[in-house]
Motif scaffolding. Sequence first.
Motif, mmCIF file in Angstrom:
data_model
loop_
_atom_site.group_PDB
_atom_site.id
_atom_site.type_symbol
_atom_site.label_atom_id
_atom_site.label_comp_id
_atom_site.label_asym_id
_atom_site.label_seq_id
_atom_site.Cartn_x
_atom_site.Cartn_y
_atom_site.Cartn_z
ATOM 1 N N PRO A 139 0.805 -1.230 0.000
ATOM 2 C CA PRO A 139 0.000 0.000 0.000
ATOM 3 C C PRO A 139 0.836 1.277 0.000
ATOM 4 C CG PRO A 139 -0.173 -1.145 2.107
ATOM 5 C CD PRO A 139 0.517 -2.077 1.160
ATOM 6 N N TYR A 232 -9.168 -8.764 3.736
ATOM 7 C CA TYR A 232 -7.941 -8.282 3.102
ATOM 8 C C TYR A 232 -8.110 -6.844 2.593
ATOM 9 C CZ TYR A 232 -4.255 -7.656 -0.354
ATOM 10 O OH TYR A 232 -3.202 -7.142 -1.076
ATOM 11 N N SER A 233 -9.232 -6.570 1.930
ATOM 12 C CA SER A 233 -9.465 -5.230 1.364
ATOM 13 C C SER A 233 -9.585 -4.179 2.456
ATOM 14 C CB SER A 233 -10.737 -5.237 0.515
ATOM 15 O OG SER A 233 -10.638 -6.158 -0.543
ATOM 16 N N PHE A 236 -6.152 -3.538 3.862
ATOM 17 C CA PHE A 236 -5.364 -2.787 2.888
ATOM 18 C C PHE A 236 -5.729 -1.302 2.941
ATOM 19 C CE2 PHE A 236 -3.975 -1.097 -1.119
ATOM 20 C CZ PHE A 236 -2.843 -1.838 -1.469
ATOM 21 N N HIS A 266 -9.444 -1.861 -5.097
ATOM 22 C CA HIS A 266 -8.792 -1.324 -3.889
ATOM 23 C C HIS A 266 -8.786 0.216 -3.926
ATOM 24 C CE1 HIS A 266 -7.870 -5.175 -2.187
ATOM 25 N NE2 HIS A 266 -7.255 -5.559 -3.286
#
Length: 440
Positions: A139, A232-233, A236, A266
């Motif tokens: 990121p 996960y998203s 992130f 994302h």
Amino acid sequence: MGYQKPKGTADILPGEVEKWQYVETVARKVFKRYDIHEVRTPMFEHIEVITRGVGDTTDIVTKEMYDFQDKGGRHITLRPENTAPLVRSYVENKLFGPEHQNPFKAFYIGPMFRYERAQFGRFRQFHQIGIEMIGSANPAIDVEGILSALDFYRELGVTHTKLVINSLGTRECRMEYRQALIDYLEPQFDELSGDSQRRLHTNPLRVLDSKDEKDKVIVENAPSILDYLDEYSAKFFEEVKELLDAVDVDYVVDHRMVRGLDYYNHTVFEIMSNAPGYNGKITTICAGGRYDGLVKEFEGPDSHDAAFGYALGLERAIISMEAEGVALPTTPGVDVYVVGLGEKTNIETLKLIQKVREAGYTAERDYSNRKAKAQFKTASKLNAKVALTIGDDELEREVVRMKNMDTGVEEEVKLSDLYADFKGIVGENIPKNCKCKNKK
């Protein structure tokens, strides 16, 4: 009316082109700090590059492309954007190899083409500056990309900016949200604008981006994509926000913000301007985000499938500078103006002006055998620092009259001395970055 440029295009003329050159120079300077390197892709591509990359249900593909069959029967399109072409180039040229930068960081500057309604700040041939960072799922890449855009505007003097971010999550949670959005909008189908009705089952996220006032009211209570992020998203997106906080960057989260291209997932972001010259309007001047998966779509390696990028309008960058009252470069003056008087001096005038240019200075002369007064008027208009005058008398005596246009001081110099040491004799009268007004 004679020949005219096509609708939605512009001639960039002297006095204006210097602004473009300045903006491009600033972009190159900023990107160098981030170790981002220039790539130049063709201005036209096989149409499959765009449809596969951008998405065949997007407005770009369905309504806006300049596509045609070439003489070999190939279906070609002028590039409407440059992410898909750059990813195509990345894969085709195997820029993911160990001998290349990883993540691969590229920028581009150039014209794009879309058939859309021409209006203020929007053209059919428009120009974009953009970056792509390919090969890392960290990121920090997202944040570095955003920081490079903010640095670019700061370097230009554009300060009335607002950073807006959102997350579209993975493709899987995006699809789940897509269905939830359709379920929410279907009962209100008849109230939606024509464009939103058309998009509802092909690209429903674009309804959130509608500029129609009735659509805006309807989507106010639409479900938030942030509620559909998987673990996960969500993690992130939290890391992106933490990194922005760590470098003291202000931002706003807008869960309705989407991008019009299918490849995004994302992080997505926009930089908006509310500069005084925009009369209170909020204008998006830069936009982009993460597009993991696009490299794989072009048959690139899974190990380098993560990517982030953005594009900004060069025209809008200039408009934003003007809206904030930032001083912009104009056509520069010349260092030396050579005044040739009489037809016999034509050869010596040419030799003189070339000597000026060989010494590294900017020079101009008269080509119409005008009177001295008219030529000096032109020299003053061009903001010349020095005027070199040679007439029949000077030619016979092998001298030239040298006038400092700032002080008005004039002296006579031997031609042989001038040719032997031009910089030493004339250079003293050509101050760097001279801001003085010429004296006639």
